[in-house]
Design a protein around this motif. Structure first.
Motif, mmCIF file in Angstrom:
data_model
loop_
_atom_site.group_PDB
_atom_site.id
_atom_site.type_symbol
_atom_site.label_atom_id
_atom_site.label_comp_id
_atom_site.label_asym_id
_atom_site.label_seq_id
_atom_site.Cartn_x
_atom_site.Cartn_y
_atom_site.Cartn_z
ATOM 1 N N ARG A 128 -15.016 1.905 -2.287
ATOM 2 C CA ARG A 128 -14.848 0.623 -1.612
ATOM 3 C C ARG A 128 -14.981 0.844 -0.123
ATOM 4 O O ARG A 128 -14.429 1.821 0.414
ATOM 5 C CB ARG A 128 -13.471 0.035 -1.947
ATOM 6 N N GLY A 143 -9.078 -7.817 -7.492
ATOM 7 C CA GLY A 143 -7.949 -7.156 -6.831
ATOM 8 C C GLY A 143 -6.734 -8.055 -6.968
ATOM 9 O O GLY A 143 -6.494 -8.919 -6.126
ATOM 10 N N THR A 144 -5.990 -7.833 -8.048
ATOM 11 C CA THR A 144 -4.883 -8.764 -8.307
ATOM 12 C C THR A 144 -3.755 -8.640 -7.284
ATOM 13 O O THR A 144 -3.004 -9.581 -7.081
ATOM 14 C CB THR A 144 -4.315 -8.532 -9.720
ATOM 15 N N ASN A 145 -3.664 -7.487 -6.625
ATOM 16 C CA ASN A 145 -2.570 -7.343 -5.641
ATOM 17 C C ASN A 145 -2.717 -8.388 -4.545
ATOM 18 O O ASN A 145 -1.765 -9.072 -4.176
ATOM 19 C CB ASN A 145 -2.592 -5.954 -4.993
ATOM 20 N N ASP A 146 -3.941 -8.488 -4.035
ATOM 21 C CA ASP A 146 -4.157 -9.475 -2.982
ATOM 22 C C ASP A 146 -4.351 -10.872 -3.545
ATOM 23 O O ASP A 146 -3.907 -11.846 -2.942
ATOM 24 C CB ASP A 146 -5.366 -9.078 -2.117
ATOM 25 N N GLU A 181 -10.547 -10.968 -4.507
ATOM 26 C CA GLU A 181 -9.119 -10.812 -4.203
ATOM 27 C C GLU A 181 -8.607 -11.895 -3.272
ATOM 28 O O GLU A 181 -7.486 -11.821 -2.780
ATOM 29 C CB GLU A 181 -8.831 -9.416 -3.636
ATOM 30 N N ARG A 222 -10.147 4.074 -2.578
ATOM 31 C CA ARG A 222 -9.803 3.370 -1.328
ATOM 32 C C ARG A 222 -10.174 4.291 -0.166
ATOM 33 O O ARG A 222 -9.371 5.129 0.254
ATOM 34 C CB ARG A 222 -8.308 3.050 -1.289
ATOM 35 N N HIS A 226 0.823 -1.206 0.000
ATOM 36 C CA HIS A 226 0.000 0.000 0.000
ATOM 37 C C HIS A 226 0.857 1.256 0.000
ATOM 38 O O HIS A 226 0.446 2.295 -0.502
ATOM 39 C CB HIS A 226 -1.003 -0.031 1.149
ATOM 40 N N ARG A 268 2.859 -9.266 -0.344
ATOM 41 C CA ARG A 268 2.995 -8.147 -1.292
ATOM 42 C C ARG A 268 3.901 -7.046 -0.787
ATOM 43 O O ARG A 268 4.287 -6.164 -1.540
ATOM 44 C CB ARG A 268 1.605 -7.591 -1.648
HETATM 45 C C1 PEP Z 1 -5.995 -5.358 -4.759
HETATM 46 O O1 PEP Z 1 -5.860 -6.101 -3.789
HETATM 47 O O2 PEP Z 1 -5.613 -5.627 -5.910
HETATM 48 C C2 PEP Z 1 -6.652 -4.032 -4.579
HETATM 49 C C3 PEP Z 1 -6.942 -3.275 -5.610
HETATM 50 O O3 PEP Z 1 -6.878 -3.601 -3.317
HETATM 51 P P1 PEP Z 1 -5.712 -3.055 -2.341
HETATM 52 O O4 PEP Z 1 -4.477 -2.871 -3.179
HETATM 53 O O5 PEP Z 1 -6.193 -1.797 -1.736
HETATM 54 O O6 PEP Z 1 -5.568 -4.160 -1.346
#
Ligand code: PEP
Ligand code: MG
Length: 570
Positions: free
Chosen positions: A341, A460-463, A439, A305, A198, A473
Motif C-alpha cells: 500500500r 479497510g474496515t478500521n477507517d 475505507e 503498510r 495503529h 478509532r
Molecule cells: C483500515 O483502515 O481498515 C486499514 C486496513 O488501514 P489502516 O488500519 O492502516 O488505516
C-alpha cells in the motif's frame, strides 16, 4: 475461574482494560511518566542558576547540531522539508529567544521549566493570531520545544529498560512504540487507545500483548511492580501471589496447545463446506508477520503498510532503500502475490518533523491526499515498487481514496514512471495490478465508478467504521463500535461487492474485522472474495471458513439486510 480466585484473595490487585493485542505476559512494570512532569515543580527548590543555564546552552547546541545534520541529509528534492527545518533552526539561533529563557532561569526556575514557560507563552500568542501562517508556526515551536526538553531531561536515556519489561503509559505514539519493540518489551498497558488504532495494529504485528483503555494505569501501577498482563481478558494483575502466577503458567500452556491443535488445518484449502473458495491472505507489518503468514500457508499478502518504515526511522526512505525492501519482501513470498500500500501517513500515524500538525488529522492531509500533494515522494515510491515488481508478484494499493480523480491522477503518475523505466530499460511488471482501499464512505458510495478504474478493492474496515459511524478509532471509549458490525457497514459492504462483481474485480477485506472469527460468516455472505487477516489468527479464520456453508452465510446476510432490528444491528 480466575475471577473466583480473585474473590478468594482480596489482597490481589487488578485493573481492567480493553484487549488490543492478544497474549499473556509476565514481567516487571516500567511506568512512563508524562513527558512534562517538571511542570509540577513547586518552586521550593533553590536552583543552581549557572548549572541550569549550562544545561540550556548544551541542549540548544545539541539540538542545533541535530538540525544541521538533518538538513545536510535531506534529499535535494525535499526542498519543502529543508525550508521547515531551516526556519526551525533560525528560531534556535535567535539570541533574544535565548536571553528570555535565561531570564526565567535567573528567577529561580529550572532550565526545563524556563523553556516550557517561554514556548507556551509564544504558542498562546500565536494561537490568537488571525493569520493562518502565524498559527502554523505553533507546530514548529512544538517541535523545537520537544527536542530541547528531551535533551535537557535526557529523555533518550530515561527508558533504560530492563529486558522483558512491561511498559505502562498514558499513551504512546506508534513511532515510540517501535523504539520500545527494539528494546525488547514484553507487553504494553496504556490508559488511552482504541482497538483498531495503529498502535494496537503494530502491537499485534510484533506479538506484543497489549491492553488499552486502562484507567489510571500510571497511577495504580508503580515502577518495578510485578505484572501479569492477560490480554485475552483485558486484565492487568499487579503483584500477584504465586498461586495466580501458576494459574497463568497453566493458561499459557493451554493456549499454546490450542494453537498447536489448529496446525492440522495448515495444509487444508480455505473453502466452505459447499465448496466456495475464500482466499485467505495475511496483513504483514513486520518480518514476524511474514514468517507466520508463510508458515501458516497464507495464499498471499493482502496488505503491507509501507509507512511503518517511516514511523520507525522518522524519515522517508531513499529510492534504493525502498526498492530493496519491497524486492526482498516480494522475493521471500514468491510466487505468492504481495500487496504494497502506498504510504498512508497522517492521522494517528503522525511523524515529527515530516508532517504539519493539523486540527483534525483523521480528516486531514492523509494517505493519497498527502501523496498527491508531494508528488516527488509519491513518484519515488512508485518507481521503487515498479522496479521491485519484475517477478510479477506485486500489487499496488492506494489508501484513503475519496474521489475518482485521485485514482486517475495516481494512475497517470504510475504511467509516467513506467515510461521512464522503459526508456532506461529497467525491468518491471507492466501489468502490475492497481487497487484501492475502500475505507471512506465516499469511496464505498462511488465503488461502482471506482470499479471501472482499478483491478481490485480492499475494504479497510478500521477507517470505514471510523468515518461512517463518526467513531474515532483511537478512542478507548468507543471500542464497542469496532467490536460489533452496524447495519450501515453491512449495507455498504454489500454495495461494494455488488459494484465489484459488475466489473469482475475481486474484493478483499484487510481491516481488523477480517480477523474477527465472529464476523467471518457475515463477510462470506456479503460476497467478499478474500480475507486478509492478522497472521496469528489465520488458522482460526480458516477453521471458521471450513466449518461454514456459503448458502447459509448468504441467507444470514439477506435476513440481516431485511430485518436489522431483529438482530440488534443498528
Ligand atoms: C483500515 O483502515 O481498515 C486499514 C486496513 O488501514 P489502516 O488500519 O492502516 O488505516
Ligand atoms: Mg485505513
Amino acid at each position: 475461574m480466575i475471577d473466583s480466585l480473585f474473590n478468594r484473595t482480596h489482597n490481589e490487585n487488578w485493573i481492567k482494560g480493553i484487549p488490543a493485542s492478544m497474549g499473556i505476559a509476565l514481567g516487571k512494570a516500567f511506568v512512563l511518566k508524562p513527558e512534562l512532569f517538571f511542570v509540577v515543580e513547586n518552586g521550593d527548590k533553590n536552583y543552581d542558576k549557572e548549572l541550569e543555564k549550562n544545561k540550556l546552552l548544551l541542549a540548544i547546541e545539541s539540538v542545533k547540531h541535530e538540525y544541521i545534520e538533518s538538513i545536510a541529509k535531506i534529499n535535494v528534492e525535499s526542498t519543502e522539508l529543508a525550508t521547515i527545518l531551516q526556519s526551525e533552526l533560525m528560531i534556535l539561533e535567535d539570541e533574544y529567544f535565548l536571553s528570555t529563557i535565561e531570564s526565567h532561569i535567573s528567577t529561580n526556575t529550572s532550565a526545563a521549566k524556563a523553556v516550557y514557560e517561554e514556548f507556551e507563552k509564544n504558542k498562546t500568542l500565536l494561537k490568537q493570531a488571525e493569520n493562518q501562517i502565524f498559527r502554523d508556526r505553533i507546530t514548529e515551536l512544538d517541535n523545537i520545544e520537544k527536542k530541547i526538553l528531551k535533551n535537557i531531561l535526557n529523555k533518550q536515556t530515561i527508558p533504560e529498560l530492563e529486558q522483558n519489561s512491561i511498559v505502562v503509559a498514558q499513551s504512546i505514539s506508534p513511532t515510540d512504540f517501535l523504539w520500545y519493540v527494539d528494546n525488547n518489551i514484553n507487553a504494553l498497558v496504556t490508559e488511552a487507545g482504541g482497538i483498531t488504532s495503529h498502535l494496537a495494529i503494530l502491537a499485534n504485528s510484533y506479538r506484543i500483548p497489549a491492553i488499552m483503555g486502562v484507567s489510571n494505569a500510571t497511577k495504580n501501577i508503580a515502577d518495578g511492580d510485578y505484572l501479569i498482563v492477560d490480554a485475552y481478558d483485558g486484565l492487568v494483575i499487579i503483584n500477584p501471589n504465586e498461586e495466580i502466577v501458576e494459574l497463568y503458567r497453566q493458561k499459557i500452556h493451554q493456549i499454546s496447545e490450542h494453537i498447536n491443535s489448529l496446525g492440522k488445518l495448515i495444509n487444508l484449502p480455505s473453502i466452505t463446506k459447499d465448496k466456495v473458495k475464500i482466499q485467505l491472505w495475511c496483513n504483514a507489518n513486520s518480518k514476524n508477520d511474514l514468517n507466520t503468514a508463510l508458515i501458516n500457508k497464507a495464499e498471499g499478502i493482502g496488505l503491507v503498510r509501507t509507512e511503518t518504515y517511516i514511523l520507525k526511522h522518522n524519515k522517508f526512505p531513499e529510492e534504493e532503500e525502498q526498492f530493496e525492501i519491497y524486492r526482498d519482501i516480494a522475493n521471500i513470498c514468491y510466487p505468492l502475490p504481495v500487496t504494497f500500500r502506498a504510504f498512508d501517513i497522517g492521522s494517528d500515524k503522525f511523524i515529527d518533523n515530516l508532517l504539519k500538525k493539523e486540527e483534525n488529522p483523521a480528516l486531514g492531509l492523509r494517505g493519497i491526499r498527502y501523496l498527491l500533494s508531494r508528488k516527488d515522494i509519491f513518484q519515488i515510491q512508485i518507481r521503487s515498487i515498479l522496479r521491485a515488481s519484475a517477478n510479477k508478484n506485486i500489487r499496488f494499493m492506494l489508501p484513503m481514496i475519496t474521489t475518482l480523480s485521485e485514482v486517475t491522477e495516481s494512475k497517470q503518475l504510475i504511467d509516467e514512471v513506467k515510461n521512464e523505466l522503459r526508456a532506461n530499460n529497467t525491468p518491471f511488471d507492466n501489468d502490475m495490478k492497481i487497487g484501492v482501499m475502500i475505507e471512506t464512505p465516499a469511496a464505498a458510495l462511488i465503488s461502482y465508478e471506482l470499479a471501472k478504474l482499478v483491478d481490485f478493492f480492499s475494504i479497510g474496515t478500521n477507517d470505514l467504521i471510523q468515518y461512517v459511524l463518526a467513531a474515532d478509532r483511537t478512542n478507548e471509549f468507543l471500542s464497542d463500535y469496532f467490536n460489533s458490525i452496524h447495519i450501515s457497514i453491512i449495507r455498504l459492504i454489500k454495495h461494494i461487492t455488488d459494484s465489484a462483481k459488475k466489473y469482475k474485480i475481486p474484493v478483499a477485506v484487510c481491516g481488523e474485522l477480517a480477523s474477527h472469527p465472529s464476523f467471518t460468516e457475515i463477510l462470506i455472505g456479503l460476497g467478499v472474495d478474500e480475507l486478509s487477516v492478522a497472521p496469528p489468527l489465520l488458522l482460526e479464520i480458516k477453521e471458521r471458513i471450513t466449518n461454514s456453508k456459503y448458502k447459509h452465510c448468504k441467507k444470514l446476510v439477506d435476513k440481516l439486510l431485511k430485518n436489522p432490528n431483529e438482530y440488534d444491528f443498528i
